[in-house]
Write a protein that holds these residues in place. Structure first.
Motif, mmCIF file in Angstrom:
data_model
loop_
_atom_site.group_PDB
_atom_site.id
_atom_site.type_symbol
_atom_site.label_atom_id
_atom_site.label_comp_id
_atom_site.label_asym_id
_atom_site.label_seq_id
_atom_site.Cartn_x
_atom_site.Cartn_y
_atom_site.Cartn_z
ATOM 1 N N ILE A 1 0.846 -1.189 0.000
ATOM 2 C CA ILE A 1 0.000 0.000 0.000
ATOM 3 C C ILE A 1 0.889 1.250 0.000
ATOM 4 C CG2 ILE A 1 -1.778 1.267 1.271
ATOM 5 C CD1 ILE A 1 -2.729 -1.441 2.363
ATOM 6 N N GLN A 2 0.694 2.068 -1.024
ATOM 7 C CA GLN A 2 1.509 3.283 -1.194
ATOM 8 C C GLN A 2 1.413 4.164 0.054
ATOM 9 O OE1 GLN A 2 3.382 4.295 -4.076
ATOM 10 N NE2 GLN A 2 4.130 5.832 -2.638
ATOM 11 N N PRO A 3 2.536 4.443 0.743
ATOM 12 C CA PRO A 3 2.481 5.263 1.960
ATOM 13 C C PRO A 3 2.000 6.688 1.653
ATOM 14 C CG PRO A 3 4.583 4.112 1.786
ATOM 15 C CD PRO A 3 3.895 3.976 0.464
ATOM 16 N N THR A 4 1.269 7.260 2.585
ATOM 17 C CA THR A 4 0.814 8.644 2.415
ATOM 18 C C THR A 4 1.862 9.629 2.924
ATOM 19 O OG1 THR A 4 -0.319 8.582 4.556
ATOM 20 C CG2 THR A 4 -1.607 7.997 2.609
ATOM 21 N N ARG A 5 2.808 9.193 3.757
ATOM 22 C CA ARG A 5 3.892 10.086 4.195
ATOM 23 C C ARG A 5 5.152 9.753 3.398
ATOM 24 N NH1 ARG A 5 6.066 8.102 10.197
ATOM 25 N NH2 ARG A 5 6.150 5.858 9.760
ATOM 26 N N ASN A 6 6.070 10.658 3.420
ATOM 27 C CA ASN A 6 7.324 10.478 2.674
ATOM 28 C C ASN A 6 8.222 9.470 3.392
ATOM 29 O OD1 ASN A 6 9.352 11.003 0.701
ATOM 30 N ND2 ASN A 6 10.397 12.284 2.231
ATOM 31 N N ILE A 7 8.594 8.431 2.673
ATOM 32 C CA ILE A 7 9.533 7.427 3.192
ATOM 33 C C ILE A 7 10.819 7.564 2.375
ATOM 34 C CG2 ILE A 7 9.935 4.983 3.639
ATOM 35 C CD1 ILE A 7 7.562 6.115 5.212
ATOM 36 N N PRO A 8 11.873 8.160 2.920
ATOM 37 C CA PRO A 8 13.075 8.467 2.128
ATOM 38 C C PRO A 8 13.678 7.257 1.427
ATOM 39 C CG PRO A 8 13.135 9.601 4.236
ATOM 40 C CD PRO A 8 11.977 8.669 4.308
ATOM 41 N N ASN A 9 13.678 6.102 2.083
ATOM 42 C CA ASN A 9 14.339 4.934 1.490
ATOM 43 C C ASN A 9 13.326 3.951 0.889
ATOM 44 O OD1 ASN A 9 13.380 4.348 4.080
ATOM 45 N ND2 ASN A 9 14.820 2.660 4.356
ATOM 46 N N LEU A 10 12.175 4.472 0.445
ATOM 47 C CA LEU A 10 11.117 3.594 -0.051
ATOM 48 C C LEU A 10 11.578 2.748 -1.241
ATOM 49 C CD1 LEU A 10 8.190 2.614 0.055
ATOM 50 C CD2 LEU A 10 7.553 4.558 -1.381
ATOM 51 N N ASP A 11 12.286 3.367 -2.186
ATOM 52 C CA ASP A 11 12.714 2.617 -3.370
ATOM 53 C C ASP A 11 13.645 1.465 -2.995
ATOM 54 O OD1 ASP A 11 11.216 4.184 -5.022
ATOM 55 O OD2 ASP A 11 12.878 5.539 -5.554
ATOM 56 N N GLN A 12 14.563 1.740 -2.060
ATOM 57 C CA GLN A 12 15.478 0.678 -1.635
ATOM 58 C C GLN A 12 14.722 -0.458 -0.943
ATOM 59 O OE1 GLN A 12 15.850 3.930 -1.227
ATOM 60 N NE2 GLN A 12 18.029 4.535 -1.010
ATOM 61 N N VAL A 13 13.712 -0.100 -0.154
ATOM 62 C CA VAL A 13 12.901 -1.121 0.522
ATOM 63 C C VAL A 13 12.187 -1.992 -0.496
ATOM 64 C CG1 VAL A 13 10.847 -1.475 1.951
ATOM 65 C CG2 VAL A 13 12.601 0.163 2.662
ATOM 66 N N LEU A 14 11.584 -1.340 -1.488
ATOM 67 C CA LEU A 14 10.846 -2.099 -2.505
ATOM 68 C C LEU A 14 11.771 -3.012 -3.299
ATOM 69 C CD1 LEU A 14 8.360 0.625 -3.800
ATOM 70 C CD2 LEU A 14 7.873 -1.295 -2.287
ATOM 71 N N ASP A 15 13.005 -2.595 -3.489
ATOM 72 C CA ASP A 15 13.950 -3.422 -4.235
ATOM 73 C C ASP A 15 14.282 -4.719 -3.497
ATOM 74 O OD1 ASP A 15 14.097 -1.648 -6.312
ATOM 75 O OD2 ASP A 15 15.916 -0.634 -5.580
ATOM 76 N N THR A 16 14.172 -4.702 -2.179
ATOM 77 C CA THR A 16 14.526 -5.897 -1.395
ATOM 78 C C THR A 16 13.352 -6.867 -1.250
ATOM 79 O OG1 THR A 16 13.913 -4.911 0.743
ATOM 80 C CG2 THR A 16 16.171 -4.548 -0.056
ATOM 81 N N LEU A 17 12.161 -6.408 -1.602
ATOM 82 C CA LEU A 17 10.974 -7.249 -1.447
ATOM 83 C C LEU A 17 10.669 -7.981 -2.750
ATOM 84 C CD1 LEU A 17 8.711 -4.754 0.531
ATOM 85 C CD2 LEU A 17 9.719 -6.864 1.427
ATOM 86 N N PRO A 18 10.018 -9.134 -2.664
ATOM 87 C CA PRO A 18 9.597 -9.816 -3.885
ATOM 88 C C PRO A 18 8.547 -9.002 -4.612
ATOM 89 C CG PRO A 18 8.613 -10.844 -1.953
ATOM 90 C CD PRO A 18 9.611 -9.851 -1.443
ATOM 91 N N SER A 19 8.207 -9.439 -5.793
ATOM 92 C CA SER A 19 7.249 -8.692 -6.616
ATOM 93 C C SER A 19 5.927 -8.505 -5.882
ATOM 94 C CB SER A 19 7.017 -9.452 -7.933
ATOM 95 O OG SER A 19 6.063 -8.774 -8.719
ATOM 96 N N LEU A 20 5.555 -7.257 -5.681
ATOM 97 C CA LEU A 20 4.319 -6.913 -4.984
ATOM 98 C C LEU A 20 3.468 -6.023 -5.884
ATOM 99 C CD1 LEU A 20 5.777 -5.954 -1.477
ATOM 100 C CD2 LEU A 20 4.679 -8.112 -2.097
ATOM 101 N N GLN A 21 2.158 -6.087 -5.664
ATOM 102 C CA GLN A 21 1.245 -5.219 -6.411
ATOM 103 C C GLN A 21 1.037 -3.931 -5.619
ATOM 104 O OE1 GLN A 21 -2.528 -6.998 -7.369
ATOM 105 N NE2 GLN A 21 -3.293 -5.173 -8.409
ATOM 106 N N MET A 22 1.438 -2.817 -6.205
ATOM 107 C CA MET A 22 1.297 -1.523 -5.539
ATOM 108 C C MET A 22 -0.149 -1.037 -5.665
ATOM 109 S SD MET A 22 3.142 0.812 -3.876
ATOM 110 C CE MET A 22 4.845 0.735 -4.464
ATOM 111 N N ILE A 23 -0.761 -0.676 -4.536
ATOM 112 C CA ILE A 23 -2.127 -0.152 -4.580
ATOM 113 C C ILE A 23 -2.208 1.116 -3.734
ATOM 114 C CG2 ILE A 23 -3.099 -2.456 -4.927
ATOM 115 C CD1 ILE A 23 -4.005 -2.477 -2.045
#
Length: 322
Positions: free
Chosen positions: A4-26
């Motif tokens: 679930i797309q965060p509503t607040r700014n997460i500075p390292n969000l891209d790096q976090v997503l890179d470490t996770l398996p394929s997820l559906q962003m909603i």
């Protein structure tokens, strides 16, 4: 799984997503469009603010321990840190998903038990006879079962069955019997039909069963047993109990299936009773001692099933009233 797309700014969000398996962003506003049984990963603040129903793993910063605690109280499946995800996130997600599914299965058991009980036959009024039953599963679901139905204005057919083992598979077979016995007309036909279907479907279970047909006018009773214990019993006023021993192989073991039939006439106020072997469990001793105690309590109508039993219990009784 969903992220679930965060509503607040997460500075390292891209790096976090890179470490996770394929997820559906909603997006949060679209949550209602998605499958409510699939696990989502979300920011802890969004979970607390929007309180959606999706099963959720929340992610927080290290200083947000209070928010994590609150999220767990609200049902979050797990809590991770934005700065320190599990070493193997895919494996961690797999374990959480498996545990979630097991928990969901457990939550469904009370509903499944209520549905199973609804499949039991409705109380029936019979000319000259009183019918009494007892049905007590050892857990939520039972592998013991009974059924009865009229085959004419003056005859009723019945059976009591005990499926080998415990758990969901055994209980499913009781529902299968209720649906597919085909409204047989004789005990022999009923036993042969169920035996043939068990063998045909190659179900690795066996079923002991006692089946009979009762004429409500002549009081003539005919019955057969497929490996069932304890045997049927007849109680008559001022007489010792009559033990009706007859048996063949349990259902589902062999196509070479010979069925013995026994017959008798029920006298006035006689009670014909069949039980599953769970009815022996409340008593101490070996089988003979347990059966003797069961006879005593059934004859004196003092049998009471414990609140918690180690084995399923089913009892079916027909008493002639005049």
């Amino acid at each position: 799984m969903y992220f679930i797309q965060p509503t607040r700014n997460i500075p390292n969000l891209d790096q976090v997503l890179d470490t996770l398996p394929s997820l559906q962003m909603i997006n949060i506003e679209d949550i209602h469009l998605y499958d409510p049984t699939i696990i989502a990963i979300a920011d802890v603040n969004d979970f607390l603010d929007y309180q959606w129903s999706l099963p959720t793993i929340v992610i927080a910063y290290e200083h947000e321990g209070a928010q994590l605690s609150q999220a767990w109280e609200m049902g979050a499946l797990a809590g991770w840190l934005w700065s320190r995800l599990p070493v193997n996130p895919e494996k961690a997600l797999s374990k959480i998903d498996a545990q979630y599914k097991r928990n969901q299965d457990s939550r469904d058991l009370p509903s499944a038990a209520a549905l199973q009980k609804k499949l039991l036959p409705n109380p029936i009024e019979l000319q000259n006879y009183k019918v009494e039953t007892l049905f007590q599963p050892s857990a939520y679901l039972s592998g013991d079962w009974y059924d009865y139905w009229k085959i004419s204005d003056k005859e009723v057919i019945f059976y009591l069955a005990d499926v080998s083992g415990h758990g969901v598979t055994s209980s499913l077979l009781t529902s299968w019997m209720a649906a597919f016995h085909g409204r047989s007309k004789t005990p022999r036909e009923l036993l042969k039909k169920l035996n043939g279907m068990l063998l045909q479907e190659n179900i690795e279970k066996h079923i002991t069963m006692l089946a009979g047909v009762l004429n409500l006018e002549t009081h003539h009773l005919k019955w057969s047993s497929a490996g069932h214990y304890p045997p049927a019993i007849i109680f008559e006023p001022n007489q010792p109990p009559r033990i009706l021993n007859t048996s063949s192989f349990p259902l589902g073991l062999t196509a070479d299936f010979e069925i013995e039939e026994q017959e008798c006439v029920l006298s006035r106020y006689a009670r014909f009773i069949i039980c599953s072997d769970g009815a022996l469990e409340p008593f101490d001793g070996g089988l003979n001692e347990q059966f003797t105690q069961l006879l005593f309590h059934l004859q004196n109508q003092s049998f009471e099933a414990p609140e918690h039993v180690a084995d399923d219990i089913a009892i079916l009784s027909f008493q002639r009233m005049n």
